[in-house]
Write a protein that holds these residues in place. Structure first.
Motif, PDB file in Angstrom:
ATOM      1  N   VAL A  83       0.850  -1.202   0.000  1.00 24.81           N
ATOM      2  CA  VAL A  83       0.000   0.000   0.000  1.00 24.81           C
ATOM      3  C   VAL A  83       0.886   1.252   0.000  1.00 24.81           C
ATOM      4  CG1 VAL A  83      -1.962  -1.045   1.196  1.00 24.81           C
ATOM      5  CG2 VAL A  83      -0.103  -0.036   2.523  1.00 24.81           C
ATOM      6  N   GLU A  84       0.265   2.391  -0.329  1.00 25.50           N
ATOM      7  CA  GLU A  84       1.038   3.633  -0.379  1.00 25.50           C
ATOM      8  C   GLU A  84       1.314   4.204   1.010  1.00 25.50           C
ATOM      9  OE1 GLU A  84      -0.512   6.570  -3.057  1.00 25.50           O
ATOM     10  OE2 GLU A  84      -0.762   5.123  -4.677  1.00 25.50           O
ATOM     11  N   SER A  85       0.313   4.132   1.900  1.00 26.08           N
ATOM     12  CA  SER A  85       0.507   4.783   3.201  1.00 26.08           C
ATOM     13  C   SER A  85      -0.194   4.022   4.324  1.00 26.08           C
ATOM     14  CB  SER A  85      -0.046   6.204   3.154  1.00 26.08           C
ATOM     15  OG  SER A  85      -1.448   6.144   3.242  1.00 26.08           O
ATOM     16  N   PRO A  86       0.168   4.322   5.574  1.00 30.17           N
ATOM     17  CA  PRO A  86      -0.467   3.652   6.720  1.00 30.17           C
ATOM     18  C   PRO A  86      -1.986   3.836   6.746  1.00 30.17           C
ATOM     19  CG  PRO A  86       1.503   4.804   7.433  1.00 30.17           C
ATOM     20  CD  PRO A  86       1.265   5.214   6.013  1.00 30.17           C
ATOM     21  N   THR A  87      -2.477   4.963   6.192  1.00 32.73           N
ATOM     22  CA  THR A  87      -3.927   5.181   6.149  1.00 32.73           C
ATOM     23  C   THR A  87      -4.615   4.077   5.363  1.00 32.73           C
ATOM     24  OG1 THR A  87      -3.238   7.472   5.810  1.00 32.73           O
ATOM     25  CG2 THR A  87      -5.593   7.027   5.824  1.00 32.73           C
ATOM     26  N   GLU A  88      -4.004   3.708   4.211  1.00 31.14           N
ATOM     27  CA  GLU A  88      -4.623   2.671   3.376  1.00 31.14           C
ATOM     28  C   GLU A  88      -4.516   1.303   4.040  1.00 31.14           C
ATOM     29  OE1 GLU A  88      -2.374   4.516   0.614  1.00 31.14           O
ATOM     30  OE2 GLU A  88      -4.015   5.978   0.618  1.00 31.14           O
ATOM     31  N   LEU A  89      -3.410   1.074   4.728  1.00 29.43           N
ATOM     32  CA  LEU A  89      -3.272  -0.171   5.478  1.00 29.43           C
ATOM     33  C   LEU A  89      -4.411  -0.289   6.496  1.00 29.43           C
ATOM     34  CD1 LEU A  89       0.024  -1.591   6.949  1.00 29.43           C
ATOM     35  CD2 LEU A  89      -2.105  -1.696   8.225  1.00 29.43           C
ATOM     36  N   ALA A  90      -4.654   0.799   7.217  1.00 31.86           N
ATOM     37  CA  ALA A  90      -5.720   0.792   8.226  1.00 31.86           C
ATOM     38  C   ALA A  90      -7.076   0.543   7.573  1.00 31.86           C
ATOM     39  CB  ALA A  90      -5.729   2.114   8.989  1.00 31.86           C
TER      40      ALA A  90
END
Lengths: 197, 197
Positions: A83-90
């Protein structure tokens, strides 16, 4: 107005979506009704800004060298989602039942912004693929121009490491009406129609 | 998700109007893009929660024993405006050209909540009236049932101290349409119609 109060209102504006009016409301609310929780927020925020770094394995936010998700023995080690960022992981963790591993790019390929393969940690990603455990790499970059370019690059990387690359399905969102779906998405969904047999 | 990150998201929810989703967005935004301002916010917030007290003269928020407004020599000492909370004081300062003094009740008369004259600092207000400088007391409590009861009590206090009590005008808001004004306000505005001569 007191200097410290003006400073607090100004500082609160660093929060996304918070303008002058909301910042004032927040400051007054905390001072009038909730000083204890304000104190606690200040303390947790200082600690988080100071101590939260990135996991050395997946680059997600973590206050320990290896994050709990990477350290967990109950996660599937054959699948890796990029994923691009931790936001997308979440978002993926909250929405799906995915039980595999992750790799966070902390950005997307964007040469103009000085973001190349090195900045995205792709050397470390290649090392993980070389470990031989991973069989599938789910590429979950955003469906933007830069995200697609990054996905293309990642797919090549996966193939070079003998890993099967997959991409999130594009199409009509659930619960929407066709009338309001944008043309690009509708054309793609029409072209990639699936058999119901 | 990391424990510290979960704590930060939970702590951010003490801000008014911030739910789980916004709190998560704020936490990720600060960590990904704005750690320095996040640090600064944490520091200012801790200091504000600890050091902002109330002015000994007007009870408004102040980090000094007497606030800048009370200490200012350029404010009119003949007029005193009484408000329920610092929020209303800020609203009056920002909207009007008022140049007098203030007194902040930090509440309204509400015996059921244990708020009597003593909790609202009315003894201190009476002392200020007794100093003899004040000629007019503008009662700017909210136009609610409790605010009106408080206004009634304050008017008596003013008369006892030989001070002229005044109250903010009620009526139709500027820029509105009569159709959408509530019945109580419309009836009051109709009854208190003013001559245009």
């Amino acid at each position: 107005m007191s200097k410290l109060l003006t400073d607090l209102i100004e500082a609160l504006r660093c929060l996304p979506g918070v303008g002058g009016k909301s910042a004032q409301r927040m400051a007054f609310h905390l001072l009038e009704r909730d000083r204890e929780r304000g104190q606690r927020l200040a303390q947790v925020m200082a600690q988080a800004m100071r101590e939260i770094g990135n996991c050395s394995r997946c680059r997600n936010f973590s206050e320990t060298p290896v994050c709990t998700l990477c350290a967990s023995s109950s996660r599937d080690r054959q699948v890796l989602c990029v994923v691009e960022s931790p936001t997308e992981l979440a978002a993926i963790e909250q929405a799906t039942g995915y039980r595999g591993q992750y790799f966070v790019l902390l950005g997307r390929l964007s040469p103009l912004d000085g973001l190349g393969p090195e900045e995205l940690g792709l050397d470390r990603l290649a090392e993980r693929l070389a470990e031989g455990e991973i069989e599938e790499m789910i590429i979950a970059t955003n469906p933007t121009v830069e995200g697609e370019a990054t996905a293309h690059y990642l797919a090549q990387l996966a193939r070079a490491g003998n890993v099967r690359p997959t991409r999130l399905a594009h199409g009509v969102p659930l619960g929407g009406e066709l009338e309001f779906v944008d043309r690009g998405t509708l054309a793609h969904a029409f072209g990639s129609r699936q058999s119901l047999d």
